[in-house]
Design an enzyme around this catalytic site. Structure first.
Site, PDB file in Angstrom:
ATOM      1  N   GLU A  74     -16.287 -10.708   4.289  1.00  0.00           N
ATOM      2  CA  GLU A  74     -15.174 -10.490   3.366  1.00  0.00           C
ATOM      3  C   GLU A  74     -14.592 -11.811   2.851  1.00  0.00           C
ATOM      4  O   GLU A  74     -14.318 -11.963   1.655  1.00  0.00           O
ATOM      5  CB  GLU A  74     -14.072  -9.688   4.064  1.00  0.00           C
ATOM      6  CG  GLU A  74     -12.914  -9.309   3.151  1.00  0.00           C
ATOM      7  CD  GLU A  74     -11.750  -8.682   3.912  1.00  0.00           C
ATOM      8  OE1 GLU A  74     -11.470  -9.103   5.048  1.00  0.00           O
ATOM      9  OE2 GLU A  74     -11.115  -7.770   3.363  1.00  0.00           O
TER      10      GLU A  74
ATOM     11  N   GLU B 183       0.819  -1.207   0.000  1.00  0.00           N
ATOM     12  CA  GLU B 183       0.000   0.000   0.000  1.00  0.00           C
ATOM     13  C   GLU B 183       0.858   1.265   0.000  1.00  0.00           C
ATOM     14  O   GLU B 183       0.529   2.260  -0.643  1.00  0.00           O
ATOM     15  CB  GLU B 183      -0.943  -0.012   1.222  1.00  0.00           C
ATOM     16  CG  GLU B 183      -2.032   1.027   1.148  1.00  0.00           C
ATOM     17  CD  GLU B 183      -3.163   0.773   2.136  1.00  0.00           C
ATOM     18  OE1 GLU B 183      -3.321  -0.389   2.588  1.00  0.00           O
ATOM     19  OE2 GLU B 183      -3.885   1.726   2.440  1.00  0.00           O
TER      20      GLU B 183
ATOM     21  N   LYS C 117     -15.457  -9.360   8.579  1.00  0.00           N
ATOM     22  CA  LYS C 117     -14.448 -10.262   8.016  1.00  0.00           C
ATOM     23  C   LYS C 117     -15.076 -11.585   7.586  1.00  0.00           C
ATOM     24  O   LYS C 117     -14.561 -12.263   6.709  1.00  0.00           O
ATOM     25  CB  LYS C 117     -13.336 -10.516   9.036  1.00  0.00           C
ATOM     26  CG  LYS C 117     -12.487  -9.292   9.326  1.00  0.00           C
ATOM     27  CD  LYS C 117     -11.391  -9.096   8.283  1.00  0.00           C
ATOM     28  CE  LYS C 117     -10.662  -7.779   8.488  1.00  0.00           C
ATOM     29  NZ  LYS C 117      -9.890  -7.380   7.309  1.00  0.00           N
TER      30      LYS C 117
ATOM     31  N   GLU D  93     -14.542 -13.001  -5.137  1.00  0.00           N
ATOM     32  CA  GLU D  93     -13.233 -12.756  -5.771  1.00  0.00           C
ATOM     33  C   GLU D  93     -12.065 -13.130  -4.851  1.00  0.00           C
ATOM     34  O   GLU D  93     -10.917 -13.077  -5.276  1.00  0.00           O
ATOM     35  CB  GLU D  93     -13.127 -11.293  -6.230  1.00  0.00           C
ATOM     36  CG  GLU D  93     -13.129 -10.236  -5.139  1.00  0.00           C
ATOM     37  CD  GLU D  93     -14.524  -9.806  -4.692  1.00  0.00           C
ATOM     38  OE1 GLU D  93     -15.501 -10.537  -4.977  1.00  0.00           O
ATOM     39  OE2 GLU D  93     -14.636  -8.753  -4.043  1.00  0.00           O
TER      40      GLU D  93
ATOM     41  N   SER E 176      -7.196   1.995  -2.086  1.00  0.00           N
ATOM     42  CA  SER E 176      -6.044   1.129  -2.384  1.00  0.00           C
ATOM     43  C   SER E 176      -6.545  -0.220  -2.872  1.00  0.00           C
ATOM     44  O   SER E 176      -7.508  -0.773  -2.333  1.00  0.00           O
ATOM     45  CB  SER E 176      -5.222   0.944  -1.110  1.00  0.00           C
ATOM     46  OG  SER E 176      -4.389  -0.182  -1.255  1.00  0.00           O
TER      47      SER E 176
ATOM     48  N   CYS F  85     -10.156  -1.198  14.947  1.00  0.00           N
ATOM     49  CA  CYS F  85     -10.448  -2.623  15.185  1.00  0.00           C
ATOM     50  C   CYS F  85     -10.579  -2.967  16.658  1.00  0.00           C
ATOM     51  O   CYS F  85     -11.302  -3.893  17.020  1.00  0.00           O
ATOM     52  CB  CYS F  85      -9.365  -3.491  14.576  1.00  0.00           C
ATOM     53  SG  CYS F  85      -9.067  -3.118  12.850  1.00  0.00           S
TER      54      CYS F  85
ATOM     55  N   GLU G 265       2.157   1.620  -3.414  1.00  0.00           N
ATOM     56  CA  GLU G 265       1.044   2.080  -4.259  1.00  0.00           C
ATOM     57  C   GLU G 265       0.841   3.590  -4.110  1.00  0.00           C
ATOM     58  O   GLU G 265       0.689   4.304  -5.103  1.00  0.00           O
ATOM     59  CB  GLU G 265      -0.240   1.329  -3.857  1.00  0.00           C
ATOM     60  CG  GLU G 265      -1.438   1.641  -4.740  1.00  0.00           C
ATOM     61  CD  GLU G 265      -2.723   0.971  -4.248  1.00  0.00           C
ATOM     62  OE1 GLU G 265      -2.684   0.224  -3.243  1.00  0.00           O
ATOM     63  OE2 GLU G 265      -3.771   1.216  -4.871  1.00  0.00           O
TER      64      GLU G 265
ATOM     65  N   CYS H 105      -8.211  -1.764   4.523  1.00  0.00           N
ATOM     66  CA  CYS H 105      -8.121  -2.906   5.449  1.00  0.00           C
ATOM     67  C   CYS H 105      -9.451  -3.289   6.057  1.00  0.00           C
ATOM     68  O   CYS H 105      -9.619  -4.391   6.552  1.00  0.00           O
ATOM     69  CB  CYS H 105      -7.202  -2.571   6.613  1.00  0.00           C
ATOM     70  SG  CYS H 105      -5.664  -1.879   6.114  1.00  0.00           S
TER      71      CYS H 105
END
Lengths: 587, 169
Positions: free
Chosen positions: A366, A278, A363, A371, A324, A519, A281, A304
């Protein structure tokens, strides 16, 4: 200042305070099932009744302003009986069998009933009907247990600005839920689980993966590896009677090993990997903008937090290019576990089961995104919340408090202090700048103790700027650039910073965390999370970081090793294949 | 007359009309976007426009007013005035407020259910009548009261409901 008298004791409070606040200031706890900090009082549960001299009826203390000279009684036979009556009425509707409820012994209604000495169902009759909604990957709702306190609805609408849940219908038939009593997958929901974290009873909980994980562990053909997010080590202890803010990293590792996981790894390893990808990037985008003068999406947003990603896909599809392309550390871990590690360990990736322990419910969503299977398999198989891990440890009979400190396995168990602070709001930003600044200038980030103070702490939207000076020749185009960064936590605050950006405020890099506090305040963390507890967990995470020699992602030897042996360099072809992803407009 | 009928069939007039209604709705909602508390007036206007609140219309309202769909649904579900199912030409409301209840409103309701052969909230197959229960129309002295469309009928007897219904075309 205003003076009121609570149980004859004079209390000075600031103007505009409620009776509930005044009592708290006097050290008197008034029971409530709906009122929580950071939310406007709702007066929904009616448990917080008090007597006010001269008032016609008892009043709900959470919604009643404390006025000069008020004489308030919080403890009398009348008050106690009124509160008990209210709780008895709530119980008469509540369709909950305590002994088979996931919230047994972790339930505010049950606790209050015990405290008030309610030993029988005072008003037997029709109860709410059980209606289970398990339509989404992360959350399960049971409206039969709902006491309509409206905490979830308030957190969803006012703090997160998502609005999945609202009061539907009226009277006995009313429900708190998605439009027209439908399932959650029929409306916009980002799966953040703040509703589950704030629910006083068992009406909203995470979708349990415990049984799948036990099954995998006991299957001799499976090689089960576990990764733990940094926020777990600062909160898991709370489930075993430790003070909030107690770090239990070593005990957690030992417990995971005793549970039967074949390898105990650290999400911190891929948090460091995230920073490499990241950070590179971001520098690449800046180069494109400043040197090549190309049209490039800036500011760059962090990626994230899966709740934030889903939120942007619903509410801000036009900025998806700004986010990102890095997968979250959880997903990077799954992708490299089933490729790099599988090869290294000589295990067929089809036999590897990757389990994550996350402070997060999103999560779970996710890991099931279609994908997220770049390894050729579902990269992460199961996700346990902090609460679920605590339950597994209890189920197994492990005496957590008596455990020795264990150490993570290698080569995916090493994490820098920069990875630890991913758990805190502002942490990803700080971690990224520790690395990016050093890459660009060859020098350490010039702030005290490597902490970027302006972006730390619980303020909702935080900003900082950093002048880049003394660049290495390759980065001379950044010389003198004032790098502007923004940090927001809680999706309501994400909206604020995006609107500020749209109004013309300049940013280069923005960190967004779905949950208040980051988190450490995730939807899967031990209940009940207050600001005080958030601050303690934040403190524990910073202490974990400061206690390490290794405090920068780019110095993590295992990260250097994976680049050398496997990925070659950040943003390489293989990195793109395994560690990066795409986002989708959900409208 | 015959010509007109043919024309209506060939131009699919019903569908076009609906599309037009949605266009009108969009204009109305856009004009209300910045007004605080616009949701309920917009819902009322929409119900007047369509005769009920179709899901598509509610989705448009939610999007344009930037209100979560669950919130819009919550408001629609709270007020008995709003309906998400198509209504008949005339809505028959039987008052079951206290006064009407004690003076036999319940029997009048039963007679209407039998006569129309529909339940509460239902609509007759010819889309002529819908049946609903009301909570006090503010005409307790005339109990039991029945409203059909905007006409009020007082001291209604169960045996008299057929005659009332027959007076509507």
């Amino acid at each position: 200042m205003t003076t009121v008298y609570i149980n004859k004791q004079a209390v000075e409070i600031s103007e505009g305070s409620t009776i509930f606040d005044a009592a708290a200031k006097a050290g008197i706890r008034i029971p409530t099932l709906c009122h929580v900090e950071n939310q406007f009082p709702k007066g929904a549960c009616r448990v917080c009744m008090v007597d006010v001299e001269g008032a016609r009826n008892m009043v709900a203390s959470c919604t009643t302003p404390a006025l000069e000279g008020m004489k308030i009684t919080t403890n009398s036979k009348n008050v106690r009986e009124a509160r008990k009556f209210v709780v008895e009425l709530l119980i008469s509707e509540h369709c909950g069998e305590c002994k088979t409820c996931v919230r047994n012994e972790d339930c505010e209604l049950q606790q209050l009933a015990t405290e008030m000495g309610i030993m029988e169902i005072a008003f037997p009759g029709e109860t709410l009907k059980t209606f289970i909604d398990d339509s989404t990957p992360a959350l399960v709702r049971d409206s039969g247990k709902c006491i309509k306190c409206r905490r979830c609805m308030t957190v969803c609408n006012e703090i997160q600005g998502v609005g999945s849940l609202f009061a539907q219908g009226r009277g006995f038939e009313s429900k708190i839920g998605p439009a027209f009593d439908r399932h959650l997958d029929g409306v916009v929901c980002v799966q953040c689980g703040q509703c589950a974290a704030i629910c006083p009873v068992g009406a909203i909980t995470e979708k349990e993966h415990i049984d799948y994980v036990w099954e995998a562990i006991e299957d001799p053909t499976k090689f089960v590896v576990v990764q733990t997010a940094p926020a777990i080590r600062a909160a898991l202890g709370e489930c075993f009677g430790y003070e909030p803010g107690t770090r239990v990293t070593g005990k957690m590792v030992s417990a995971l090993r005793l549970l039967g996981f074949d390898r105990v790894f650290d999400t911190n390893f891929t948090a460091d990997l995230t920073i490499m990808e990241e950070g590179t990037e971001l520098l690449t985008r800046l180069k494109k903008a400043l040197v090549d003068k190309k049209q490039v999406a800036l500011p760059q947003f962090t990626s994230c937090s899966p709740g934030w990603i889903k939120y942007a896909e619903y509410f801000y599809p036009e900025i998806l290019d700004n986010i990102s392309s890095c997968k979250s550390p959880q997903q990077m871990f799954g992708a490299v576990a089933k490729t790099y590690y599988a090869k290294k360990a000589g295990v067929d990736p089809k036999d590897i089961i990757v389990v994550s322990v996350m402070p997060c419910t999103a999560k779970k969503f996710e890991c099931q995104r279609p994908e997220m299977n770049d390894s050729g398999f579902q990269d992460v198989d199961y996700v346990l919340t902090t609460r679920e891990l605590a339950r597994m440890i209890k189920q197994s009979g492990i005496e957590f408090r008596n455990l020795e400190d264990g150490v993570m396995d290698s080569p995916m168990g090493s994490g820098s202090g920069a990875a630890d602070i991913f758990a805190n709001t502002g942490g990803v930003m700080e971690a990224a700048l520790r690395t990016a600044y050093q890459i660009v200038t060859g020098r350490e980030l010039p702030v005290a103790n490597l902490h970027l103070q302006p972006v730390a702490g619980l303020e909702g939207v935080k900003k900082a700027s950093l002048k880049i000076e003394g660049c290495l020749p390759a980065w001379s185009f950044l010389e003198g650039v004032e790098l502007k960064v923004g940090v927001a936590h809680g999706l309501g605050n994400a909206k604020k910073i995006i609107e500020a950006m749209r109004a013309g405020e300049e940013f280069h890099f923005i960190e967004i965390m779905t949950c208040p506090g980051g988190c450490i305040g995730g939807g899967g963390q031990p209940r009940f999370t207050t600001n005080e507890i958030r601050n303690k967990r934040i403190g524990a995470i910073y202490a974990e970081d400061e206690g390490k020699q290794l405090r920068k992602s780019h110095e993590n030897p295992e990260v250097l090793q994976i680049y050398e042996e496997f990925l070659k360099q950040p943003l390489s072809h293989l990195s793109h294949e395994l560690l990066h992803t795409k986002y989708f407009d959900r409208n | 007359m015959t010509e007109l009928k043919t024309e209506m069939t060939s131009c699919n007039c019903g569908e076009i009309q609906e599309e037009e209604l949605y266009e009108r709705l969009k204009i109305i909602v856009k004009s209300q976007r910045t007004i605080p508390g616009a949701l309920i007036p917009v819902l009322q206007t929409t119900q007047n426009l369509f005769g009920y609140l179709p899901e598509k219309a509610l989705r448009i309202i939610s999007k344009e007013l930037k209100k979560p769909y669950s919130e819009v649904a919550g408001v629609v579900g709270f007020y008995s005035y709003f309906s998400t199912t198509p209504k008949g030409k005339y809505t028959v409301r039987v008052c079951l407020g206290t006064a009407c209840y004690v003076r036999g409103g319940q029997d009048v309701l039963k007679a209407l259910q039998k006569e129309l052969n529909i339940g509460i909230g239902g609509t007759t197959p010819d889309k002529k009548f819908s049946l609903e229960v009301g909570r006090c129309f503010g005409a307790c002295g005339l109990a039991p009261v029945v409203m059909v469309g905007d006409q009020t009928f007082q001291r209604v007897k169960p045996t008299g409901v057929g005659e009332i219904l027959n007076s509507f075309e």
